[in-house]
Design a protein around this motif. Structure first.
Motif, PDB file in Angstrom:
ATOM      1  N   GLU A 255      48.618 -52.277  42.345  1.00 11.35           N
ATOM      2  CA  GLU A 255      47.518 -51.613  41.670  1.00 11.35           C
ATOM      3  C   GLU A 255      46.504 -52.625  41.163  1.00 11.35           C
ATOM      4  O   GLU A 255      46.774 -53.816  41.059  1.00 11.35           O
ATOM      5  CB  GLU A 255      48.035 -50.762  40.510  1.00 11.35           C
ATOM      6  N   ALA A 256      45.312 -52.117  40.859  1.00 13.59           N
ATOM      7  CA  ALA A 256      44.237 -52.907  40.270  1.00 13.59           C
ATOM      8  C   ALA A 256      43.329 -51.933  39.540  1.00 13.59           C
ATOM      9  O   ALA A 256      43.500 -50.713  39.616  1.00 13.59           O
ATOM     10  CB  ALA A 256      43.473 -53.681  41.337  1.00 13.59           C
ATOM     11  N   ASP A 257      42.357 -52.465  38.827  1.00 16.56           N
ATOM     12  CA  ASP A 257      41.444 -51.580  38.104  1.00 16.56           C
ATOM     13  C   ASP A 257      40.434 -50.928  39.029  1.00 16.56           C
ATOM     14  O   ASP A 257      40.206 -49.716  38.965  1.00 16.56           O
ATOM     15  CB  ASP A 257      40.717 -52.378  37.008  1.00 16.56           C
ATOM     16  N   SER A 258      39.832 -51.721  39.912  1.00 18.46           N
ATOM     17  CA  SER A 258      38.720 -51.223  40.709  1.00 18.46           C
ATOM     18  C   SER A 258      38.666 -51.986  42.021  1.00 18.46           C
ATOM     19  O   SER A 258      39.224 -53.086  42.136  1.00 18.46           O
ATOM     20  CB  SER A 258      37.405 -51.398  39.931  1.00 18.46           C
ATOM     21  N   VAL A 259      37.998 -51.405  43.027  1.00 12.77           N
ATOM     22  CA  VAL A 259      37.846 -52.058  44.321  1.00 12.77           C
ATOM     23  C   VAL A 259      36.397 -51.945  44.771  1.00 12.77           C
ATOM     24  O   VAL A 259      35.749 -50.915  44.572  1.00 12.77           O
ATOM     25  CB  VAL A 259      38.788 -51.441  45.375  1.00 12.77           C
ATOM     26  N   VAL A 260      35.892 -53.017  45.347  1.00 16.09           N
ATOM     27  CA  VAL A 260      34.585 -53.028  45.998  1.00 16.09           C
ATOM     28  C   VAL A 260      34.852 -53.152  47.486  1.00 16.09           C
ATOM     29  O   VAL A 260      35.494 -54.115  47.922  1.00 16.09           O
ATOM     30  CB  VAL A 260      33.705 -54.184  45.483  1.00 16.09           C
ATOM     31  N   MET A 261      34.374 -52.198  48.279  1.00 18.86           N
ATOM     32  CA  MET A 261      34.810 -52.113  49.671  1.00 18.86           C
ATOM     33  C   MET A 261      33.721 -51.517  50.555  1.00 18.86           C
ATOM     34  O   MET A 261      32.765 -50.911  50.069  1.00 18.86           O
ATOM     35  CB  MET A 261      36.071 -51.263  49.766  1.00 18.86           C
TER      36      MET A 261
ATOM     37  N   GLU B 113      51.436 -56.833  34.871  1.00 24.50           N
ATOM     38  CA  GLU B 113      52.409 -57.112  33.822  1.00 24.50           C
ATOM     39  C   GLU B 113      51.798 -57.942  32.700  1.00 24.50           C
ATOM     40  O   GLU B 113      52.118 -57.751  31.516  1.00 24.50           O
ATOM     41  CB  GLU B 113      53.616 -57.840  34.416  1.00 24.50           C
ATOM     42  N   ALA B 114      50.876 -58.843  33.060  1.00 26.66           N
ATOM     43  CA  ALA B 114      50.233 -59.691  32.058  1.00 26.66           C
ATOM     44  C   ALA B 114      49.092 -58.969  31.343  1.00 26.66           C
ATOM     45  O   ALA B 114      48.538 -59.511  30.378  1.00 26.66           O
ATOM     46  CB  ALA B 114      49.707 -60.961  32.722  1.00 26.66           C
ATOM     47  N   GLY B 115      48.732 -57.777  31.814  1.00 28.18           N
ATOM     48  CA  GLY B 115      47.651 -57.030  31.178  1.00 28.18           C
ATOM     49  C   GLY B 115      46.277 -57.610  31.451  1.00 28.18           C
ATOM     50  O   GLY B 115      45.351 -57.435  30.644  1.00 28.18           O
ATOM     51  N   ILE B 116      46.126 -58.299  32.585  1.00 27.13           N
ATOM     52  CA  ILE B 116      44.846 -58.928  32.935  1.00 27.13           C
ATOM     53  C   ILE B 116      44.094 -58.026  33.898  1.00 27.13           C
ATOM     54  O   ILE B 116      44.601 -57.689  34.975  1.00 27.13           O
ATOM     55  CB  ILE B 116      45.076 -60.314  33.567  1.00 27.13           C
ATOM     56  N   PRO B 117      42.881 -57.601  33.562  1.00 27.06           N
ATOM     57  CA  PRO B 117      42.101 -56.735  34.467  1.00 27.06           C
ATOM     58  C   PRO B 117      41.855 -57.412  35.812  1.00 27.06           C
ATOM     59  O   PRO B 117      41.675 -58.633  35.889  1.00 27.06           O
ATOM     60  CB  PRO B 117      40.783 -56.521  33.711  1.00 27.06           C
ATOM     61  N   CYS B 118      41.854 -56.606  36.858  1.00 34.42           N
ATOM     62  CA  CYS B 118      41.658 -57.129  38.208  1.00 34.42           C
ATOM     63  C   CYS B 118      40.770 -56.197  39.012  1.00 34.42           C
ATOM     64  O   CYS B 118      40.982 -54.979  39.030  1.00 34.42           O
ATOM     65  CB  CYS B 118      43.003 -57.296  38.905  1.00 34.42           C
ATOM     66  N   VAL B 119      39.794 -56.793  39.699  1.00 35.15           N
ATOM     67  CA  VAL B 119      38.946 -56.089  40.657  1.00 35.15           C
ATOM     68  C   VAL B 119      39.202 -56.720  42.015  1.00 35.15           C
ATOM     69  O   VAL B 119      39.193 -57.952  42.136  1.00 35.15           O
ATOM     70  CB  VAL B 119      37.461 -56.221  40.298  1.00 35.15           C
ATOM     71  N   THR B 120      39.451 -55.904  43.028  1.00 30.76           N
ATOM     72  CA  THR B 120      39.672 -56.466  44.359  1.00 30.76           C
ATOM     73  C   THR B 120      38.424 -56.292  45.224  1.00 30.76           C
ATOM     74  O   THR B 120      37.766 -55.258  45.178  1.00 30.76           O
ATOM     75  CB  THR B 120      40.878 -55.829  45.075  1.00 30.76           C
ATOM     76  N   LEU B 121      38.111 -57.336  45.955  1.00 30.56           N
ATOM     77  CA  LEU B 121      37.042 -57.300  46.949  1.00 30.56           C
ATOM     78  C   LEU B 121      37.732 -57.070  48.287  1.00 30.56           C
ATOM     79  O   LEU B 121      38.357 -57.968  48.849  1.00 30.56           O
ATOM     80  CB  LEU B 121      36.268 -58.617  46.943  1.00 30.56           C
ATOM     81  N   ASN B 122      37.656 -55.858  48.770  1.00 29.27           N
ATOM     82  CA  ASN B 122      38.499 -55.275  49.810  1.00 29.27           C
ATOM     83  C   ASN B 122      39.791 -54.791  49.134  1.00 29.27           C
ATOM     84  O   ASN B 122      40.261 -55.404  48.161  1.00 29.27           O
ATOM     85  CB  ASN B 122      38.845 -56.238  50.952  1.00 29.27           C
ATOM     86  N   PRO B 123      40.343 -53.704  49.611  1.00 27.67           N
ATOM     87  CA  PRO B 123      41.519 -53.130  48.965  1.00 27.67           C
ATOM     88  C   PRO B 123      42.793 -53.858  49.350  1.00 27.67           C
ATOM     89  O   PRO B 123      42.876 -54.490  50.397  1.00 27.67           O
ATOM     90  CB  PRO B 123      41.531 -51.701  49.517  1.00 27.67           C
ATOM     91  N   ALA B 124      43.780 -53.773  48.487  1.00 30.58           N
ATOM     92  CA  ALA B 124      45.140 -54.110  48.881  1.00 30.58           C
ATOM     93  C   ALA B 124      45.790 -52.832  49.425  1.00 30.58           C
ATOM     94  O   ALA B 124      45.211 -51.745  49.348  1.00 30.58           O
ATOM     95  CB  ALA B 124      45.909 -54.647  47.688  1.00 30.58           C
ATOM     96  N   LEU B 125      46.965 -52.962  49.975  1.00 33.69           N
ATOM     97  CA  LEU B 125      47.697 -51.793  50.471  1.00 33.69           C
ATOM     98  C   LEU B 125      48.922 -51.485  49.624  1.00 33.69           C
ATOM     99  O   LEU B 125      49.660 -50.542  49.918  1.00 33.69           O
ATOM    100  CB  LEU B 125      48.111 -52.004  51.932  1.00 33.69           C
ATOM    101  N   VAL B 126      49.119 -52.267  48.571  1.00 37.58           N
ATOM    102  CA  VAL B 126      50.280 -52.101  47.691  1.00 37.58           C
ATOM    103  C   VAL B 126      49.853 -52.403  46.259  1.00 37.58           C
ATOM    104  O   VAL B 126      48.769 -52.962  46.029  1.00 37.58           O
ATOM    105  CB  VAL B 126      51.438 -53.045  48.083  1.00 37.58           C
TER     106      VAL B 126
END
Length: 408
Positions: free
Chosen positions: A206-212, A191-204
């Protein structure tokens, strides 16, 4: 390096790079083989000419398994593995395998970025190394890093994200605590328009990218190592195998367990029993009880580092000779492999994933198309290669020095 059997896991999602699962390939080959293999569908590798516009500086380290211009359908990937997932990735740079030995350096930020990094837990060595290496990468890249150690408290992690949004951070790298409870934080970042990369995925959310990691592969590696040992020692394939995991839903745990159990699918007289815990002490108690409760136990598996450490300590304290396999490369596990208290472990770097997280967030902020998923490298560590790989995972340190108490 990915292995051939791995493609079965992703049949409904993508064509993974051709390689082998398990004991058919010597471990030594896994240590030295670079990205010489092609994908099962070679046409999926993005042609160099198509990468010139807005190209990712890390492209030389990418082995494409899904072409640039596409996103990774991670929900289908996990649903096919029996994990309920409704996570969406936004980046359109395809899917890549990456190795530990990078040939590229971090991208240069176009301006002074402020990036938040929230890590799930730092009591285990993997989490601690991820935090330390992320700080190193931030310093090398010249970005300001805000840090939150959530200590497995999703409320604390969510609060940190909320604070960073108020501080107007440029981007966030997030290693989730609770893979569904993190939804509020991810929704707020979107909602804030801030890019996000997750280290390990979430299960719900959204994000831009995941490293897993390819976690089913890790479970298969650990399972095949145990199976080979049992066969080589003429152990009747009948009885109980204990595996110890986390007491909450974790996509890595679920897929590791699935991979491990798949190895024993052809042995109906083998019962695989799950025990859970969060600390080495809890796993010690659980395994000590299992040694008494299951006199027919023929093997055991520590699904993550705290489980393995607790199990090894209980095994030694009780004079047991039950063979144990593992996932994770904490120093006590590597020492146990050397001393014969653990058969081996499916390991991965703690610094390479953080490198690609930092690379991805900087590239996103620079306006570069990045892969939607990065799969980092798994290696099987056994007594034959543990000294070499100790130095690989802990640069500048040796197993001998660690065992002598000369390094932490």
């Amino acid at each position: 390096m990915k292995k051939k059997g791995l493609a079965i896991i992703l049949t409904m999602v993508l064509s993974l790079a051709a390689c082998k699962t398990g004991g058919e390939e010597p471990a030594e080959k896994k240590e030295t083989e670079k990205k010489t293999e092609t994908t099962e569908n070679a046409e999926t590798k993005a042609p160099a000419g198509e990468q010139t516009a807005n190209a990712d500086p890390q492209i030389l380290d990418f082995d494409y398994v899904q072409p640039a211009g596409e996103t990774f359908d991670i929900s289908t990937y996990y649903n096919e593995l029996g994990v309920d997932c409704s996570f969406k990735l936004r980046a359109t740079g395809g899917v890549v395998n990456v190795l530990d030995d990078m040939t590229t350096t971090l991208p240069v930020p176009k301006e002074k970025y402020k990036i938040g990094f929230s890590v799930y837990f730092t009591v285990d060595e993997v989490g601690a190394m991820m935090l330390d290496s992320m700080k190193d990468h931030a310093k090398a890249a010249g970005v300001e890093l805000l840090v939150n150690d959530a200590n497995y408290d999703q409320d604390a992690q969510n609060a940190a994200i909320e604070q960073w949004i108020l501080q107007d951070v440029d981007g966030v790298i997030l290693a989730p605590c609770d893979f569904t409870g993190v939804q509020g934080a991810l929704d707020a970042l979107t909602e804030a328009g801030i890019p996000c990369v997750t280290l390990n995925p979430a299960l719900v959310s959204e994000a831009d990218s995941v490293v897993m990691s390819e976690c089913k592969e890790q479970g298969v590696m650990a399972g095949e190592l145990l199976l080979d040992y049992l066969k080589e020692n003429n152990v009747e394939m009948k009885g109980t195998i204990i595996y110890q995991s986390l007491p909450f839903i974790h996509p890595n745990a679920a897929t590791r367990a699935d991979g491990f159990k798949s190895v024993f699918a052809d042995y109906p007289d083998v019962e695989i029993v799950e025990l859970t815990g969060s600390t080495p002490e809890e796993h010690y108690t659980a395994f000590e009880g299992a040694l008494l409760a299951y006199p027919d136990m023929i093997g055991a598996f520590g699904l993550y580092s705290s489980a393995t450490v607790g199990m090894i300590n209980a095994k030694k304290a009780n004079g047991s000779d039950i063979p144990i396999t593992s996932i994770d490369n904490d120093k006590p596990i590597l020492q146990a492999i050397y001393e014969g208290d653990c058969l081996g472990s499916a390991c991965y770097s703690s610094s390479a994933p953080t490198f690609y997280c930092m690379s991805a967030i900087i590239n996103l902020l620079n306006g570069v198309d990045v892969p939607s998923a990065y799969f980092y490298e798994n290696r099987l560590v056994t007594k034959d290669n543990v000294e070499e790989l100790f130095e690989h995972y802990y640069v500048g340190k040796t197993l001998a020095d660690y065992m002598a108490g000369e390094t932490d």
